[in-house]
Enzyme design. Structure first.
Site, short mmCIF file in Angstrom:
data_model
loop_
_atom_site.label_atom_id
_atom_site.label_comp_id
_atom_site.label_asym_id
_atom_site.label_seq_id
_atom_site.Cartn_x
_atom_site.Cartn_y
_atom_site.Cartn_z
N LYS A 118 0.82 -1.22 0.00
CA LYS A 118 0.00 0.00 0.00
C LYS A 118 0.85 1.25 0.00
CE LYS A 118 -4.43 -1.58 1.68
NZ LYS A 118 -5.55 -1.42 2.60
N LYS A 201 -4.62 -9.42 -6.94
CA LYS A 201 -5.81 -9.68 -6.14
C LYS A 201 -6.98 -8.81 -6.62
CE LYS A 201 -6.26 -7.86 -2.04
NZ LYS A 201 -6.27 -7.46 -0.63
N LYS A 204 -11.12 -3.62 -4.10
CA LYS A 204 -11.99 -2.45 -4.29
C LYS A 204 -11.18 -1.22 -4.65
CE LYS A 204 -12.74 -2.84 0.65
NZ LYS A 204 -13.78 -3.30 1.54
P1 AMP Z 1 -10.79 -5.55 2.94
O1 AMP Z 1 -11.69 -5.25 1.81
O2 AMP Z 1 -9.33 -5.37 2.59
O3 AMP Z 1 -11.18 -4.89 4.23
O4 AMP Z 1 -10.92 -7.11 3.19
C1 AMP Z 1 -11.97 -7.65 3.92
C2 AMP Z 1 -11.94 -9.17 3.90
O5 AMP Z 1 -12.12 -9.66 2.58
C3 AMP Z 1 -10.62 -9.77 4.41
O6 AMP Z 1 -10.90 -10.95 5.13
C4 AMP Z 1 -9.90 -10.09 3.14
O7 AMP Z 1 -8.96 -11.14 3.30
C5 AMP Z 1 -11.03 -10.50 2.23
N1 AMP Z 1 -10.69 -10.26 0.82
C6 AMP Z 1 -10.48 -9.06 0.24
N2 AMP Z 1 -10.17 -9.20 -1.06
C7 AMP Z 1 -10.17 -10.55 -1.30
C8 AMP Z 1 -9.92 -11.35 -2.46
N3 AMP Z 1 -9.62 -10.81 -3.64
N4 AMP Z 1 -10.03 -12.69 -2.34
C9 AMP Z 1 -10.36 -13.27 -1.15
N5 AMP Z 1 -10.60 -12.57 -0.03
C10 AMP Z 1 -10.51 -11.23 -0.09
#
Ligand code: AMP
Ligand code: TRP
Length: 338
Positions: A118, A201, A204
């Site tokens: 990041k 990955k 968002k």
């Molecule tokens: P975040 O959007 O970074 O707050 O992620 C929230 C949750 O979603 C966390 O448990 C991440 O590990 C999971 N997550 C986010 N992006 C992915 C992805 N591309 N594949 C699988 N899990 C994800």
């Protein structure tokens, strides 16, 4: 030292820093629902204090927090069965986060790959919070003595850091107070990849909207994004082995498997030999049939922001009832007068 047995308790969180993606759904929220329905005590947070580690427009943060809560509920979480709340309503998170920033070592945080990704080349200019982010995450988890944390693959390192913090605290103060939490990284889609680049990955924060499926996308948008998803020219293999070196094919198969609650092996035994031109419409139909009802329910819930706010307030009351005594005990252990 007698070993304390901690009763199973699940905690997890998602940042309200934009809309939800299919990665969030398959990697995290689907698991949250599964664990809730196993009858374990489950606590799911909207981590707004984490979101502000990068600047957020206040109106958008408010909207994203409510939308995330709507997404949780639309996907099957139930505010009567799980505690749903936003982090900033429970002050103990920030307090324990500070305490843990005095337990964690610089060397540990320096190894965190999410920070490196990041911050990129911009290290001198990012917020201090982005760097100390994992100590707040450890506080989120340990404030509830959570034993299990369902997350996607990308969060494994942060949960390991949480274990290190718990172990060092217990060791330094000669107590057996914080549990050594287990990450729960399960299912066929623990790392959903970008639809445009099988080595990145799905996120968002990716500048290309075509790289991801948003939980609020309509049926045509979902179908269009899947139709245009990057693939190779070969037919699909009949066995998982055949996906080696084909990250885009593997990604689409894992999404299909996860959406239909089966394994990649099972999917390939059905679709092996098919061309992508035939498989993609199948995947689009499946994705639309699973995601559209959730999107519709989210839209309906978003019509009633006051109800969402009431759910979050009630959830925060329940969260505080668990968190405050654990913070008070932590202060006693540290020798803080109260
Ligand atoms: P975040 O959007 O970074 O707050 O992620 C929230 C949750 O979603 C966390 O448990 C991440 O590990 C999971 N997550 C986010 N992006 C992915 C992805 N591309 N594949 C699988 N899990 C994800
Ligand atoms: N760091 C997680 C992410 O970016 C979000 C998060 C914050 C979290 N606190 C947590 C996840 C506690 C699990 C448990 O995805």
């Amino acid at each position: 030292m007698t070993e304390v047995v901690h009763t199973p308790r699940v905690f997890s969180g998602i940042q309200p820093s934009g809309g939800l993606t299919l990665g969030n759904y398959l990697g995290a929220i689907k698991r949250f629902v599964g664990m809730q329905n196993q009858g374990i005590e489950t606590i799911y947070c909207m981590v707004d204090l984490h979101a502000i580690t990068v600047w957020q427009d206040p109106e958008k943060l408010r909207h994203a927090t409510r939308e995330l809560c709507a997404g949780y509920i639309a996907a099957g979480l139930d505010a009567e069965k799980s505690i749903l709340f936003n982090q900033s309503q429970v002050a103990a998170h920030a307090e324990l986060g500070w305490i843990f920033s005095c337990v964690a070592r610089m060397g540990w945080l320096n190894r965190m790959t999410q920070f490196k990704d990041k911050a990129g080349k911009n290290r001198e200019k990012v917020s201090v919070g982005l760097y100390s982010y994992p100590t707040l995450m450890a506080a989120d988890i340990l404030l509830y003595h959570a034993t299990h944390v369902p997350v996607g693959e990308d969060q494994k390192q942060h949960v390991e850091l949480t274990r290190d913090i718990a172990a060092k605290f217990n060791h330094d103060y000669k107590v057996d107070f914080f549990p050594i939490t287990e990450p729960v990284i399960e299912g066929e889609a623990t790392r959903v990849m970008s639809l445009r680049d099988g080595s990145k990955k799905m996120s968002k924060s990716d500048p290309s909207d075509k790289s991801r499926i948003n939980m609020t996308d309509d049926a045509d948008t979902i179908a269009g994004k899947i139709r245009k998803a990057k693939t190779d020219a070969d037919a699909l293999p009949s066995e998982v082995e055949g996906l080696k070196g084909r990250p885009e094919a593997k990604n689409l198969i894992s999404i299909y498997a996860s959406l239909s609650d089966t394994t990649m092996a099972n999917v390939l035994s059905d679709v092996g030999g098919k061309q992508f031109s035939e498989f993609k419409p199948m995947l689009a139909d499946l994705a639309v049939s699973k995601l559209s009802p959730i999107a519709d329910e989210m839209a309906r819930l978003m019509q009633e922001p006051d109800e969402i706010d009431a759910i979050l307030r009630k959830g925060a009351d329940k969260a505080r009832a668990i968190a405050d005594p654990i913070l008070a005990q932590t202060k006693d252990i540290l020798g803080m007068v109260r």
